[in-house]
Write a protein that holds these residues in place. Structure first.
Motif, PDB file in Angstrom:
ATOM      1  N   ALA A 137       0.834  -1.203   0.000  1.00  0.00           N
ATOM      2  CA  ALA A 137       0.000   0.000   0.000  1.00  0.00           C
ATOM      3  C   ALA A 137       0.872   1.256   0.000  1.00  0.00           C
ATOM      4  CB  ALA A 137      -0.926  -0.009   1.223  1.00  0.00           C
ATOM      5  N   ALA A 138       1.945   1.245   0.820  1.00  0.00           N
ATOM      6  CA  ALA A 138       2.844   2.395   0.878  1.00  0.00           C
ATOM      7  C   ALA A 138       3.558   2.591  -0.457  1.00  0.00           C
ATOM      8  CB  ALA A 138       3.862   2.196   2.003  1.00  0.00           C
ATOM      9  N   LYS A 139       3.965   1.495  -1.058  1.00  0.00           N
ATOM     10  CA  LYS A 139       4.665   1.570  -2.347  1.00  0.00           C
ATOM     11  C   LYS A 139       3.744   2.130  -3.427  1.00  0.00           C
ATOM     12  CE  LYS A 139       7.422  -1.203  -5.562  1.00  0.00           C
ATOM     13  NZ  LYS A 139       7.976  -2.554  -5.851  1.00  0.00           N
ATOM     14  N   ALA A 140       2.490   1.693  -3.406  1.00  0.00           N
ATOM     15  CA  ALA A 140       1.521   2.177  -4.398  1.00  0.00           C
ATOM     16  C   ALA A 140       1.270   3.672  -4.233  1.00  0.00           C
ATOM     17  CB  ALA A 140       0.218   1.393  -4.271  1.00  0.00           C
ATOM     18  N   LYS A 141       1.180   4.119  -2.984  1.00  0.00           N
ATOM     19  CA  LYS A 141       0.972   5.546  -2.729  1.00  0.00           C
ATOM     20  C   LYS A 141       2.167   6.344  -3.222  1.00  0.00           C
ATOM     21  CE  LYS A 141       0.090   8.916   0.939  1.00  0.00           C
ATOM     22  NZ  LYS A 141      -0.131   9.139   2.390  1.00  0.00           N
ATOM     23  N   ALA A 142       3.383   5.859  -2.917  1.00  0.00           N
ATOM     24  CA  ALA A 142       4.590   6.551  -3.355  1.00  0.00           C
ATOM     25  C   ALA A 142       4.673   6.599  -4.886  1.00  0.00           C
ATOM     26  CB  ALA A 142       5.821   5.858  -2.772  1.00  0.00           C
ATOM     27  N   GLN A 143       4.301   5.503  -5.541  1.00  0.00           N
ATOM     28  CA  GLN A 143       4.346   5.451  -7.004  1.00  0.00           C
ATOM     29  C   GLN A 143       3.371   6.458  -7.606  1.00  0.00           C
ATOM     30  OE1 GLN A 143       6.522   3.509  -8.976  1.00  0.00           O
ATOM     31  NE2 GLN A 143       5.740   4.958 -10.498  1.00  0.00           N
ATOM     32  N   GLY A 144       2.202   6.609  -6.987  1.00  0.00           N
ATOM     33  CA  GLY A 144       1.227   7.582  -7.476  1.00  0.00           C
ATOM     34  C   GLY A 144       1.759   9.003  -7.398  1.00  0.00           C
ATOM     35  N   ILE A 145       2.455   9.324  -6.313  1.00  0.00           N
ATOM     36  CA  ILE A 145       3.049  10.657  -6.159  1.00  0.00           C
ATOM     37  C   ILE A 145       4.152  10.857  -7.191  1.00  0.00           C
ATOM     38  CG2 ILE A 145       4.353  12.145  -4.586  1.00  0.00           C
ATOM     39  CD1 ILE A 145       2.922  10.666  -2.269  1.00  0.00           C
ATOM     40  N   LEU A 146       4.958   9.830  -7.401  1.00  0.00           N
ATOM     41  CA  LEU A 146       6.041   9.915  -8.384  1.00  0.00           C
ATOM     42  C   LEU A 146       5.490  10.157  -9.787  1.00  0.00           C
ATOM     43  CD1 LEU A 146       9.045   9.686  -9.083  1.00  0.00           C
ATOM     44  CD2 LEU A 146       8.750   7.186  -9.193  1.00  0.00           C
ATOM     45  N   ASP A 147       4.397   9.500 -10.100  1.00  0.00           N
ATOM     46  CA  ASP A 147       3.780   9.690 -11.419  1.00  0.00           C
ATOM     47  C   ASP A 147       3.342  11.143 -11.605  1.00  0.00           C
ATOM     48  OD1 ASP A 147       4.208   7.025 -11.940  1.00  0.00           O
ATOM     49  OD2 ASP A 147       2.154   6.404 -11.429  1.00  0.00           O
ATOM     50  N   GLN A 148       2.770  11.735 -10.542  1.00  0.00           N
ATOM     51  CA  GLN A 148       2.357  13.143 -10.638  1.00  0.00           C
ATOM     52  C   GLN A 148       3.562  14.050 -10.864  1.00  0.00           C
ATOM     53  OE1 GLN A 148      -0.619  14.593  -7.702  1.00  0.00           O
ATOM     54  NE2 GLN A 148      -0.628  12.476  -6.924  1.00  0.00           N
TER      55      GLN A 148
ATOM     56  N   LEU B 247      11.551   5.223  -6.965  1.00  0.00           N
ATOM     57  CA  LEU B 247      11.296   4.903  -5.563  1.00  0.00           C
ATOM     58  C   LEU B 247      12.559   4.290  -4.947  1.00  0.00           C
ATOM     59  CD1 LEU B 247       7.689   3.379  -5.641  1.00  0.00           C
ATOM     60  CD2 LEU B 247       8.413   5.769  -5.410  1.00  0.00           C
ATOM     61  N   VAL B 248      12.963   4.835  -3.798  1.00  0.00           N
ATOM     62  CA  VAL B 248      14.150   4.356  -3.087  1.00  0.00           C
ATOM     63  C   VAL B 248      13.690   3.769  -1.757  1.00  0.00           C
ATOM     64  CG1 VAL B 248      16.376   4.976  -2.076  1.00  0.00           C
ATOM     65  CG2 VAL B 248      15.583   6.121  -4.173  1.00  0.00           C
ATOM     66  N   LYS B 249      13.930   2.471  -1.559  1.00  0.00           N
ATOM     67  CA  LYS B 249      13.459   1.794  -0.341  1.00  0.00           C
ATOM     68  C   LYS B 249      14.572   1.812   0.721  1.00  0.00           C
ATOM     69  CE  LYS B 249      10.759  -0.760   2.251  1.00  0.00           C
ATOM     70  NZ  LYS B 249      10.567  -2.191   2.000  1.00  0.00           N
ATOM     71  N   THR B 250      14.217   2.261   1.928  1.00  0.00           N
ATOM     72  CA  THR B 250      15.116   2.186   3.083  1.00  0.00           C
ATOM     73  C   THR B 250      14.317   1.603   4.247  1.00  0.00           C
ATOM     74  OG1 THR B 250      14.603   4.331   4.109  1.00  0.00           O
ATOM     75  CG2 THR B 250      16.206   4.323   2.298  1.00  0.00           C
ATOM     76  N   GLN B 251      14.951   1.489   5.412  1.00  0.00           N
ATOM     77  CA  GLN B 251      14.235   0.953   6.579  1.00  0.00           C
ATOM     78  C   GLN B 251      13.121   1.886   7.054  1.00  0.00           C
ATOM     79  OE1 GLN B 251      17.476   1.948   6.536  1.00  0.00           O
ATOM     80  NE2 GLN B 251      18.237   2.362   8.603  1.00  0.00           N
ATOM     81  N   PHE B 252      13.118   3.143   6.524  1.00  0.00           N
ATOM     82  CA  PHE B 252      12.080   4.088   6.932  1.00  0.00           C
ATOM     83  C   PHE B 252      10.850   4.020   6.019  1.00  0.00           C
ATOM     84  CE2 PHE B 252      16.198   6.031   8.066  1.00  0.00           C
ATOM     85  CZ  PHE B 252      16.064   6.003   9.450  1.00  0.00           C
ATOM     86  N   GLY B 253      11.018   3.488   4.832  1.00  0.00           N
ATOM     87  CA  GLY B 253       9.905   3.425   3.898  1.00  0.00           C
ATOM     88  C   GLY B 253      10.372   3.721   2.486  1.00  0.00           C
ATOM     89  N   TYR B 254       9.480   4.329   1.689  1.00  0.00           N
ATOM     90  CA  TYR B 254       9.778   4.645   0.286  1.00  0.00           C
ATOM     91  C   TYR B 254      10.029   6.151   0.122  1.00  0.00           C
ATOM     92  CZ  TYR B 254       8.314  -0.068  -0.898  1.00  0.00           C
ATOM     93  OH  TYR B 254       8.234  -1.434  -0.986  1.00  0.00           O
TER      94      TYR B 254
END
Length: 658
Positions: free
Chosen positions: A303-314, A370-377
């Motif tokens: 879910a977090a990845k999908a949200k981040a991807q949506g922002i990146l697309d914008q 998207l860059v994944k770390t221990q904090f999220g995307y």
């Protein structure tokens, strides 16, 4: 077993050797004086903690506490204040107890498998108090400023500081483990809030100790008798005083005026200190974080990845123009969210590896995937880049001139001071002062802790004067703000016992101080007795000369004029009902008797609204109490089992330079 030992085989011989050897070692340990009783009697070890387990009684101690660590703890306890030599042993003992307790708690945490990682330290430093200083407005202050901040405030290196942070995280996790099972019932929470939330209003009569002091007027014979009875108290009550002649001067009095800095000196300083002017490679970045709990499941991560991807697309649609707005609306990083994701300039190694690599690999204006770390995307935009370089001389010229000028002035003033002292030794202060168009000042008799008029800081001046001999060689002393003086002690009035006549005013103050405490208690008790007997506080107050006042409607955390904190001696007022009169309340400076005129308990709605916050407060209180018991029993157990070893030699060595 006996039959086995009677056999003549190599195995039996080795068993005998092991048994006899072990027995000998045990006898040495327990029968030879001093073994394991005073470990590390040389070197810098202040105390040692023996490791647990059966073999810990015999193997060498591994956890050592240095005297330097104890002294550093003393400095923190003193908070920059100078500790008198006579109090230093007490402070060292208290600090040692703190450090030993910390080591024991870490040993226990290690035994229980509790650890902390470098990532835990980084998260800690990004939040709370340190986050405000190290990442103001979400921007890292830089390695140099970080090191300077830690050194200036804590007098330690960054590595040492981060090691202590890691230890603190481990200690906090141990506390959470020990107190995790503490609970409180709803009934306990309601009772606690009812008690805490109750407010009272009261009339009160006040007797002032200051007013009573004025009524204590002993006769001269009474004062003189008090003076004689307390002869030991007044022995050498008048401190030593000294009359000092001195020549004071500033850098404006230097022969030839202030020193000048040459271009060659500037160039030489720049060449010798180029390491101070190096600028590391850095990038200016901003980011948007969509946080993911490391312990969350696959669904939450998706879910977090999908949200981040949506922002990146914008962002890619408008080439990043709305980056700041999208960060403010969506980012889960509290340190940079309100600044549109801005992190400012960062150096290599400041952020986690994946973030660091992406930020430095991009060109200015580029937006990452998207860059994944221990904090999220993360979505990262590199705004500017700066290659590693050395600042040119033109950029740092002014600061070098300022530094060299101050150095030269300080050296010139010290040299001039020594010159004046040498001349004064041969020709006297007066002739030396006249030769340099200066003047000699002679003070009145001054005590060691006095202030000398005209000096910014006379402490070093007086320290030099009180270390010198009468008529001795002229001494050089700093007087504050880079100024100096050359001084000579003219006369000494030694410490002495004053006569009654010359010390009469001090004796009167001491007599009153001694009498007023018992007089205040007696008068306040009389007021309380009258108020209860007559059931009229105002009338009783008038009869004894007390002042009537009325409080506001106040709770237990309030401060009331002339009564003080209601959490102190006056807390008993909350046990009274409307119309009841209190007992005598003595606050040392005032005596009070009160009558409750109103009492209001919190409503059921108030209790319900504050139930959660009260539960948290009560839980924390219970946890604190439980942890204190745990720590006390743990430390006592270590001490009783002989696992805490103190170095008596180090404890008896005077600690200088604190």
């Amino acid at each position: 077993m006996i039959r086995f030992l009677q056999k003549d085989t190599p195995l039996v011989k080795w068993v005998f050797i092991i048994i006899i050897g072990f027995t000998c070692i045990t006898m040495v340990i327990f029968l030879v004086p001093g073994i394991f009783q005073d470990q590390s009697t040389s070197g810098d070890t202040y105390a040692s903690i023996r490791h647990g387990g059966y073999l810990g009684r015999f193997l060498p101690v591994e956890d050592k506490i240095s005297t330097a660590d104890v002294q550093m703890t003393v400095q923190r306890m003193a908070r920059g204040q100078q500790i008198p030599d006579m109090l230093m042993p007490f402070y060292m003992q208290q600090a040692a107890q703190v450090v030993i307790q910390q080591h024991i708690l870490l040993e226990e945490a290690h035994r229980l498998g509790i650890t902390a990682t470098d990532a835990d330290v980084r998260r800690f430093l990004h939040s709370g108090m340190w986050g405000q200083y190290l990442f103001p407005e979400g921007k890292y202050i830089g390695d140099a400023q970080y090191a300077e901040l830690i050194n200036d405030n804590l007098h330690m290196s960054v590595d040492k500081f981060e090691s202590e942070v890691k230890d603190q995280i481990i200690s906090d996790r141990l506390r959470d483990l020990i107190t995790g099972g503490v609970t409180v019932s709803d009934a306990e929470v309601r009772d606690a809030y009812l008690k805490q939330g109750t407010k009272i209003k009261f009339d009160y009569a006040v007797i002032s100790a200051d007013d009573l002091r004025k009524t204590i007027n002993p006769t001269d014979p009474e004062l003189e008798a008090f003076f004689k009875q307390n002869a030991a108290r007044y022995k050498d009550a008048v401190p030593e005083a000294r009359k000092i002649s001195y020549i004071a001067f500033t850098d404006k009095d230097l022969p030839g005026g202030k020193p000048q800095v040459t271009d060659a000196e500037i160039q030489q300083y720049y060449n010798q200190n180029q390491s101070n002017y190096k600028v590391d490679a850095q990038v200016k970045v901003r980011h948007i974080l969509i946080a993911v709990d490391p312990n969350a499941g696959a669904a939450a991560d998706a879910a977090a990845k999908a949200k981040a991807q949506g922002i990146l697309d914008q962002l890619r649609k408008d080439n990043g123009k709305d980056f700041a707005d999208l960060a403010k609306k969506n980012s889960d990083d509290p340190g940079s969210k309100d600044q549109g994701g801005e992190l400012g300039w960062i150096k290599h190694g400041v952020t986690v590896p994946a973030f660091d690599q992406t930020a430095f690999a991009q060109q200015p204006g580029q937006i990452s995937g998207l860059v994944k770390t221990q904090f999220g995307y993360h979505i990262i935009q590199t705004e500017e880049k700066q290659d590693a370089h050395t600042k040119p001389l033109s950029e740092v010229h002014a600061s070098i001139v300022d530094t060299l000028t101050k150095q030269k002035e300080a050296q010139a003033v010290q040299t001039f001071a020594q010159q004046l002292a040498s001349e004064a030794q041969k020709n006297g202060l007066a002739a030396t002062a006249a030769a340099h168009h200066l003047k000699v000042t002679t003070s009145d008799f001054v005590a060691a802790g006095a202030t000398v008029p005209g000096m910014t800081d006379s402490s070093k001046f007086l320290a030099a004067a009180f270390a010198a001999q009468k008529g001795g060689a002229p001494q050089v002393a700093a007087t504050g703000d880079g100024d100096y003086a050359v001084l000579q002690v003219v006369d000494i009035d030694p410490a002495h016992t004053p006569t009654f006549a010359e010390y009469k005013s001090h004796v009167l103050d001491d007599f009153r101080d001694q009498q007023v405490t018992s007089l205040l208690a007696r008068k306040t008790n009389e007021l309380a007795d009258r108020a209860h007997a007559e059931n009229d506080l105002a009338k009783a107050a008038k009869e004894v000369g007390a002042t009537m006042k009325t409080s506001d409607l106040v709770g237990r955390d309030a401060q009331v004029p002339d009564v003080g904190a209601l959490s102190g001696p006056a807390a008993s007022l909350f046990d009274l009902n409307v119309g009841q009169v209190s007992k005598a309340i003595n606050n040392q400076t005032t005596g009070v008797v009160a009558k409750i005129v109103d009492k209001q308990a919190p409503s059921a709605d108030d209790i319900a609204k504050n139930l959660d916050s009260q539960r948290d407060a009560l839980l924390n209180q219970r946890r604190d109490q439980m942890y204190e018991v745990f720590v006390s029993e743990l430390v006592t157990g270590y001490e009783k089992s002989g696992r805490v070893l103190l170095n008596k030699k180090m404890q008896q060595t005077p600690m200088n330079g604190m």
